[in-house]
Design a protein around this motif. Structure first.
Motif, PDB file in Angstrom:
ATOM      1  N   GLN A 142       0.998  -1.295   0.076  1.00 43.38           N
ATOM      2  CA  GLN A 142       0.025   0.167   0.024  1.00 43.38           C
ATOM      3  C   GLN A 142       0.935   1.039  -0.037  1.00 43.38           C
ATOM      4  OE1 GLN A 142      -3.335   0.272  -0.180  1.00 43.38           O
ATOM      5  NE2 GLN A 142      -3.081   2.577  -0.376  1.00 43.38           N
ATOM      6  N   PRO A 143       1.322   1.509  -1.210  1.00 45.05           N
ATOM      7  CA  PRO A 143       2.446   2.495  -1.230  1.00 45.05           C
ATOM      8  C   PRO A 143       2.262   3.979  -0.901  1.00 45.05           C
ATOM      9  CG  PRO A 143       1.769   1.877  -3.493  1.00 45.05           C
ATOM     10  CD  PRO A 143       0.875   1.036  -2.446  1.00 45.05           C
ATOM     11  N   ILE A 144       0.994   4.290  -0.929  1.00 48.17           N
ATOM     12  CA  ILE A 144       0.688   5.588  -0.488  1.00 48.17           C
ATOM     13  C   ILE A 144      -0.389   5.395   0.789  1.00 48.17           C
ATOM     14  CG2 ILE A 144      -0.609   7.839  -1.011  1.00 48.17           C
ATOM     15  CD1 ILE A 144       0.040   7.421  -3.845  1.00 48.17           C
ATOM     16  N   VAL A 145      -0.149   6.489   1.827  1.00 45.61           N
ATOM     17  CA  VAL A 145      -0.939   6.329   2.922  1.00 45.61           C
ATOM     18  C   VAL A 145      -1.149   7.557   3.805  1.00 45.61           C
ATOM     19  CG1 VAL A 145       0.127   3.825   3.638  1.00 45.61           C
ATOM     20  CG2 VAL A 145       1.130   5.978   4.311  1.00 45.61           C
TER      21      VAL A 145
ATOM     22  N   ASP B 289      -8.173   7.729  15.206  1.00 45.57           N
ATOM     23  CA  ASP B 289      -9.076   6.584  14.849  1.00 45.57           C
ATOM     24  C   ASP B 289      -9.057   6.208  13.624  1.00 45.57           C
ATOM     25  OD1 ASP B 289     -12.626   6.110  14.992  1.00 45.57           O
ATOM     26  OD2 ASP B 289     -11.239   4.863  14.669  1.00 45.57           O
ATOM     27  N   GLU B 290      -8.060   5.027  13.477  1.00 47.21           N
ATOM     28  CA  GLU B 290      -7.715   4.605  12.143  1.00 47.21           C
ATOM     29  C   GLU B 290      -9.044   3.794  11.442  1.00 47.21           C
ATOM     30  OE1 GLU B 290      -4.293   2.179  13.006  1.00 47.21           O
ATOM     31  OE2 GLU B 290      -3.080   3.941  12.829  1.00 47.21           O
TER      32      GLU B 290
ATOM     33  N   LYS C 114       4.354   4.257   9.874  1.00 54.79           N
ATOM     34  CA  LYS C 114       3.034   3.945   9.194  1.00 54.79           C
ATOM     35  C   LYS C 114       2.850   3.284   7.960  1.00 54.79           C
ATOM     36  CE  LYS C 114       1.780   8.441  11.584  1.00 54.79           C
ATOM     37  NZ  LYS C 114       1.279   9.728  11.583  1.00 54.79           N
ATOM     38  N   ILE C 115       3.948   3.302   7.071  1.00 54.99           N
ATOM     39  CA  ILE C 115       4.004   2.478   5.846  1.00 54.99           C
ATOM     40  C   ILE C 115       3.536   1.056   6.370  1.00 54.99           C
ATOM     41  CG2 ILE C 115       5.076   1.365   4.280  1.00 54.99           C
ATOM     42  CD1 ILE C 115       4.059   3.834   2.899  1.00 54.99           C
ATOM     43  N   ALA C 116       4.095   0.592   7.254  1.00 59.21           N
ATOM     44  CA  ALA C 116       4.173  -0.786   7.656  1.00 59.21           C
ATOM     45  C   ALA C 116       2.920  -1.193   8.359  1.00 59.21           C
ATOM     46  CB  ALA C 116       5.421  -1.144   8.760  1.00 59.21           C
ATOM     47  N   LYS C 117       2.368  -0.438   9.080  1.00 58.67           N
ATOM     48  CA  LYS C 117       1.016  -0.345   9.590  1.00 58.67           C
ATOM     49  C   LYS C 117      -0.249  -0.615   8.732  1.00 58.67           C
ATOM     50  CE  LYS C 117       1.455   1.637  14.408  1.00 58.67           C
ATOM     51  NZ  LYS C 117       0.958   2.895  15.165  1.00 58.67           N
ATOM     52  N   ARG C 118       0.154   0.031   7.392  1.00 59.47           N
ATOM     53  CA  ARG C 118      -1.117  -0.004   6.537  1.00 59.47           C
ATOM     54  C   ARG C 118      -0.775  -0.991   5.535  1.00 59.47           C
ATOM     55  NH1 ARG C 118      -0.811   4.324   9.425  1.00 59.47           N
ATOM     56  NH2 ARG C 118      -2.587   5.850   9.438  1.00 59.47           N
TER      57      ARG C 118
ATOM     58  N   MET D 280      -1.400  -3.770  10.852  1.00 62.95           N
ATOM     59  CA  MET D 280      -2.059  -3.352  12.372  1.00 62.95           C
ATOM     60  C   MET D 280      -3.142  -2.613  11.917  1.00 62.95           C
ATOM     61  SD  MET D 280       0.556  -2.026  15.307  1.00 62.95           S
ATOM     62  CE  MET D 280       1.694  -3.077  15.912  1.00 62.95           C
ATOM     63  N   ASN D 281      -3.053  -1.867  10.785  1.00 58.31           N
ATOM     64  CA  ASN D 281      -4.214  -1.164  10.579  1.00 58.31           C
ATOM     65  C   ASN D 281      -5.497  -1.792  10.322  1.00 58.31           C
ATOM     66  OD1 ASN D 281      -5.855   0.766   7.677  1.00 58.31           O
ATOM     67  ND2 ASN D 281      -5.739   1.709   9.596  1.00 58.31           N
TER      68      ASN D 281
END
Length: 335
Positions: free
Chosen positions: A242-245, A253-254, A301-305, A327-328
Motif C-alpha cells: 500500500q505505497p500511499i498512506v 481513529d484508524e 505508518k507504511i508498515a501499519k497499513r 496493524m491497520n
C-alpha cells in the motif's frame, strides 16, 4: 483482412496491484528487492514481479443490471463531467459484455474469439493502469532526481495526480479495508446485499474511486501543499503493498474514515525521496529535508497499513518495522 497479433490475445493472469517498475527503485540490481513474506513475515530477496501480485486480481466480472445500477448511483454523486467520464468507461465494458453475449448465442466455437474475450476480461483494467504508469515515467524519474520542475506543466501534474490516486485505490489493502469496514457496518439485509454487490464489481468501482480522487487532488493542488521530501539520513524510506498512506498526525481513529482536511498523503518514491500532498500545512511547498524522526514515523505508518509486504533496499532496513505490518487492517477486522 484484419490481422490479430498473438500478443493482443495474451491474457495477463497475474495482476500487480502495485506497479512492479515502481519497486525497482529499492532494488540493488534493478530486478530484485527485499520484502516480507506472508508466512512468518520472513524477509525474501526476489524479483519485483513476485511482490504485490495476485492471480486475476483485476479480472472483469459479469455486470448484472443491478450491478450497473449501483455503479451509476455511486457515480451520480460526482460532478456532472466526472459522472460522464465514469459512464464512458463503464459503457466500454458493457459493450464488450453485450458482444460476448451475442457471440455465445451463435453457438459457434471460435478459438481466436475465445482468446480475445479471455484477454479482455484479464487485461481490461490492467491496461488502464498501464496507461497511467507510462504517462508518469518521466515525472517519477525527475522527482527521484529531486527535480520538482517536472510538475510545472499542468498536464503533467494532472497525469501524476491521476496516477497518484490510483496507487491508493488499486491495491488489495484498500479493497480489503473498504469491504471489511462495509461488512462490519452492515446490519440490515439490504446493507449486507450492498456490500456483496460492491465486492462483486470492485474491479470497476476501485478504478472509478481512483478517477474521482485524482480529479479532487488535482483541483485542490493550489490549496494543498505539495512537497518533495529529501531523506539524507542513515535510515532509508521503505515502501509496501500500500505505497500511499494517510499520515495525518492528529488522525488517531484508524477505523473511521478521515474528514477531507485530515488527509496528508505520503508516497515514498525511492529510499531517499518521497512525495507528499498535505492539507495540514505540516510542511511548506517545495523541497523539504526529512529528519530522522520523520523517516521513522513514515516507515512505521507504511508498515501499519501494509497488507503483507513491506519493501526495502536491504534486509536491515525492514527488520525494525516487521512487527507493525498489517496493524491497520487488523484493527478494522477486530473492531
Amino acid at each position: 483482412m484484419l490481422k490479430i497479433s498473438e500478443k493482443s490475445l495474451e491474457a495477463t493472469k497475474n495482476n500487480h496491484h502495485v506497479w512492479a517498475n515502481y519497486m525497482k527503485r529499492w532494488s540493488p540490481d534493478n530486478k530484485q528487492v527485499f520484502y516480507t513474506t506472508k508466512k512468518n513475515k520472513k524477509t525474501a530477496f526476489d524479483s519485483v514481479k513476485n511482490v504485490a501480485v495476485e492471480r486475476h486480481f483485476y479480472r472483469v466480472q459479469h455486470l448484472t443490471p443491478e450491478h450497473i445500477g449501483m455503479i451509476k448511483n455511486f457515480s451520480k454523486k460526482s460532478p456532472k463531467d466526472l459522472h460522464e467520464q465514469h459512464m464512458s468507461y463503464l459503457s466500454d465494458f458493457i459493450l464488450m459484455q453485450q458482444l460476448e453475449a451475442m457471440y455465445r448465442k451463435t453457438n459457434v466455437k471460435d478459438d481466436t474469439a475465445d482468446k480475445m474475450l479471455d484477454a479482455w476480461r484479464s487485461n481490461g483494467i490492467e491496461r488502464l493502469h498501464s496507461v497511467h504508469e507510462k504517462e508518469v515515467q518521466i515525472v517519477l524519474a525527475g522527482l527521484a532526481g529531486h527535480d520538482l520542475s517536472v510538475l510545472d506543466d499542468s498536464k503533467d501534474m494532472c497525469c501524476f495526480m491521476q496516477f497518484f490516486a490510483q496507487q491508493i485505490t488499486r491495491t488489495k489493502t484498500f479493497r480489503d479495508t473498504v469491504l471489511t469496514a462495509l461488512l462490519k457496518k452492515a446490519t440490515t439485509d439490504e446493507e449486507k446485499h450492498l456490500a456483496k454487490m460492491m465486492k462483486e464489481c470492485w474491479w470497476f468501482i476501485s478504478y472509478m474511486f481512483g478517477m474521482s480522487m485524482g480529479r479532487s487532488i488535482f483541483l485542490d493542488r493550489h490549496d494543498d501543499n505539495h512537497c518533495l521530501l529529501v531523506n539524507d539520513t542513515d535510515i532509508p524510506f521503505i515502501t509496501s503493498d500500500q505505497p500511499i498512506v494517510n499520515v495525518y498526525q492528529a488522525l488517531t481513529d484508524e477505523i473511521k474514515p478521515p474528514e477531507d482536511h485530515e488527509c496528508d498523503m505520503y508516497y515514498p518514491i525511492s529510499p531517499s525521496v518521497a512525495y507528499m500532498v498535505n492539507k495540514s500545512n505540516r510542511f511548506p511547498r517545495g523541497k523539504v529535508q526529512a529528519s530522522i524522526d520523520f523517516v521513522e514515523e513514515m516507515n512505521i505508518k507504511i508498515a501499519k497499513r501494509a497488507n503483507v509486504h513491506i519493501v526495502g533496499s536491504s534486509e536491515e532496513s525492514l527488520s525494525p518495522y516487521k512487527k507493525y505490518i498489517g496493524m491497520n487492517l487488523s484493527a478494522i477486522k477486530t473492531s
